[in-house]
Motif scaffolding. Structure first.
Motif, PDB file in Angstrom:
ATOM      1  N   HIS A 121       0.835  -1.201   0.000  1.00 39.13           N
ATOM      2  CA  HIS A 121       0.000   0.000   0.000  1.00 39.13           C
ATOM      3  C   HIS A 121       0.868   1.248   0.000  1.00 39.13           C
ATOM      4  N   ARG A 122       0.314   2.345  -0.474  1.00 35.99           N
ATOM      5  CA  ARG A 122       1.059   3.614  -0.508  1.00 35.99           C
ATOM      6  C   ARG A 122       1.589   3.999   0.867  1.00 35.99           C
ATOM      7  N   SER A 123       0.813   3.692   1.926  1.00 32.01           N
ATOM      8  CA  SER A 123       1.230   4.059   3.275  1.00 32.01           C
ATOM      9  C   SER A 123       2.297   3.134   3.836  1.00 32.01           C
ATOM     10  N   GLY A 124       2.507   1.973   3.187  1.00 35.80           N
ATOM     11  CA  GLY A 124       3.598   1.100   3.600  1.00 35.80           C
ATOM     12  C   GLY A 124       3.216  -0.302   4.000  1.00 35.80           C
ATOM     13  N   HIS A 125       1.966  -0.545   4.483  1.00 34.21           N
ATOM     14  CA  HIS A 125       1.597  -1.896   4.885  1.00 34.21           C
ATOM     15  C   HIS A 125       1.358  -2.775   3.663  1.00 34.21           C
ATOM     16  N   VAL A 126       1.270  -4.070   3.897  1.00 38.38           N
ATOM     17  CA  VAL A 126       1.147  -5.042   2.819  1.00 38.38           C
ATOM     18  C   VAL A 126      -0.267  -5.614   2.814  1.00 38.38           C
ATOM     19  N   VAL A 127      -0.897  -5.636   1.642  1.00 39.08           N
ATOM     20  CA  VAL A 127      -2.298  -6.047   1.497  1.00 39.08           C
ATOM     21  C   VAL A 127      -2.373  -7.352   0.710  1.00 39.08           C
ATOM     22  N   PRO A 128      -3.003  -8.401   1.256  1.00 40.42           N
ATOM     23  CA  PRO A 128      -3.173  -9.644   0.493  1.00 40.42           C
ATOM     24  C   PRO A 128      -4.281  -9.481  -0.544  1.00 40.42           C
ATOM     25  N   VAL A 129      -4.008  -9.889  -1.779  1.00 39.44           N
ATOM     26  CA  VAL A 129      -4.984  -9.742  -2.861  1.00 39.44           C
ATOM     27  C   VAL A 129      -4.997 -10.973  -3.748  1.00 39.44           C
ATOM     28  N   ARG A 130      -6.079 -11.118  -4.485  1.00 41.08           N
ATOM     29  CA  ARG A 130      -6.139 -12.079  -5.588  1.00 41.08           C
ATOM     30  C   ARG A 130      -6.022 -11.271  -6.877  1.00 41.08           C
ATOM     31  N   LEU A 131      -5.080 -11.670  -7.740  1.00 39.83           N
ATOM     32  CA  LEU A 131      -4.725 -10.866  -8.910  1.00 39.83           C
ATOM     33  C   LEU A 131      -4.884 -11.683 -10.185  1.00 39.83           C
ATOM     34  N   TRP A 132      -5.602 -11.116 -11.150  1.00 38.38           N
ATOM     35  CA  TRP A 132      -5.744 -11.716 -12.475  1.00 38.38           C
ATOM     36  C   TRP A 132      -5.025 -10.846 -13.497  1.00 38.38           C
ATOM     37  N   THR A 133      -4.314 -11.448 -14.428  1.00 38.43           N
ATOM     38  CA  THR A 133      -3.643 -10.721 -15.502  1.00 38.43           C
ATOM     39  C   THR A 133      -4.117 -11.278 -16.835  1.00 38.43           C
ATOM     40  N   MET A 134      -4.561 -10.393 -17.728  1.00 41.58           N
ATOM     41  CA  MET A 134      -5.100 -10.793 -19.027  1.00 41.58           C
ATOM     42  C   MET A 134      -4.488  -9.953 -20.131  1.00 41.58           C
ATOM     43  N   ALA A 135      -4.465 -10.511 -21.338  1.00 44.58           N
ATOM     44  CA  ALA A 135      -3.900  -9.795 -22.482  1.00 44.58           C
ATOM     45  C   ALA A 135      -4.820  -8.660 -22.919  1.00 44.58           C
ATOM     46  N   LEU A 136      -4.219  -7.552 -23.339  1.00 45.58           N
ATOM     47  CA  LEU A 136      -4.937  -6.421 -23.906  1.00 45.58           C
ATOM     48  C   LEU A 136      -4.610  -6.381 -25.397  1.00 45.58           C
TER      49      LEU A 136
END
Length: 327
Positions: A121-136
């Motif tokens: 995060h911008r403030s410094g802490h770490v955020v757990p996320v689920r991330l998808w990446t797709m072609a553009l």
């Protein structure tokens, strides 16, 4: 750049599959055959983060959800490279995905990717996320970049019973997690449960290394900022039945009812790895500290003094090992 200037695989159907767009919104829009502008409005306003990269890794689109989850405003990131410490991504196999295993490499071949990872995060802490990446893709079908969709994986934990919930009302003013008094009260409950019911409970002591030296070097305000961001990171890593509370000026105690020694070691290693990635912005720099983690189990007839003594004598848990991915 507008997302709809290129023909992207991030269609309403795919965003729906990623969980980015509420089902009702997608079905309503689809039934009316939405124009590119309507689709743009939907993507702009959803709570899930959506951003686009060109083939050089420069950010060309950044929606409201990305601002909300990451803390970075669109004007801060548009036109900048994703490697510029803007949105540092981690997973258990790659300490920094952008550097060691760039997701753009996969989408160059049209592959769609999904990972559970961490964003700083911008403030410094770490955020757990689920991330998808797709072609553009453009209208000719050529890959011109990538679209990433991400959502927070773990919500702020809530305790199950009213007694435990009442305990967290006494919060530590500096970090926002349960105070030493609340943490000690919850720990005594688990000691009693072990003595009377034979319940299992694991304990993790998390400490910021050289914290007092950090405060002397950078000031009290910087010290408060980094320990607050470490606390935010740790509390998002535990189950609803667990507690992470302030235990000392430079440390926290994780209390995990029902957790045996083997899973406890894995949780401690992950906490150490992820919390050590916290880095606060400070006068144009990023400040961080190493974090240590030690574990013990509550034993029958235990006292707080005996547990603290075992924790002091325990060996530090190693950081979660980074596994080779061939990248």
């Amino acid at each position: 750049m507008s997302l709809v200037r290129a023909r992207t695989r991030a269609s309403p159907q795919e965003l729906k599959l990623c969980g980015a767009v509420p089902i009702g919104v997608v079905e309503s829009a689809m039934s009316g055959m939405p124009s590119a502008e309507v689709f743009q409005v939907i993507v702009d306003r959803i709570d899930s983060g959506v951003y686009a990269l060109d083939l050089e890794g420069k950010i060309t689109y950044w929606n409201y959800g990305a601002e909300k989850i990451s803390g970075f405003l669109s004007q801060e990131v548009l036109g900048r490279a994703c490697r510029d410490s803007i949105l540092v991504e981690y997973d258990d196999h790659n300490p920094v995905i952008c550097v060691h295993h760039c997701p753009l490499e996969g989408v160059r071949h049209g592959a769609r990717q999904e990972v559970v990872t961490y964003l700083r995060h911008r403030s410094g802490h770490v955020v757990p996320v689920r991330l998808w990446t797709m072609a553009l893709k453009n209208r000719a079908g050529d890959i011109v970049g990538a679209v990433k969709v991400f959502s927070e994986k773990i919500a702020v934990p809530e305790f199950r019973d009213e007694k435990s919930r009442a305990a967290v009302e006494d919060l530590d003013a500096e970090t926002g997690v349960p105070s030493r008094v609340s943490t000690e009260a919850f720990l005594r409950e688990q000691v009693e449960a072990c003595a009377t019911q034979g319940a299992v409970c694991g304990i993790i002591a998390i400490r910021l290394a050289s914290f007092e030296d950090f405060r002397h070097a950078h000031g009290m305000e910087a010290g408060s900022a980094i320990i607050r961001e470490v606390a935010r990171t740790l509390k998002d890593m535990v189950r609803r039945s667990d507690m992470v509370g302030r235990w000392s000026s430079d440390g926290f105690l994780g209390i995990l009812p029902g957790c045996g020694i083997e899973p406890l070691g894995r949780v401690a290693a992950r906490m150490k790895t992820v919390a050590s990635r916290v880095a606060i912005p400070w006068w144009g720099d990023r400040l961080s500290l190493n974090v240590s983690a030690k574990i013990t189990m509550i034993e029958r007839g235990d006292t707080l003094e005996a547990m603290e003594e075992r924790l002091r004598a325990a060996e530090e848990e190693p950081a979660q090992a980074a596994k080779s991915t061939g990248a």
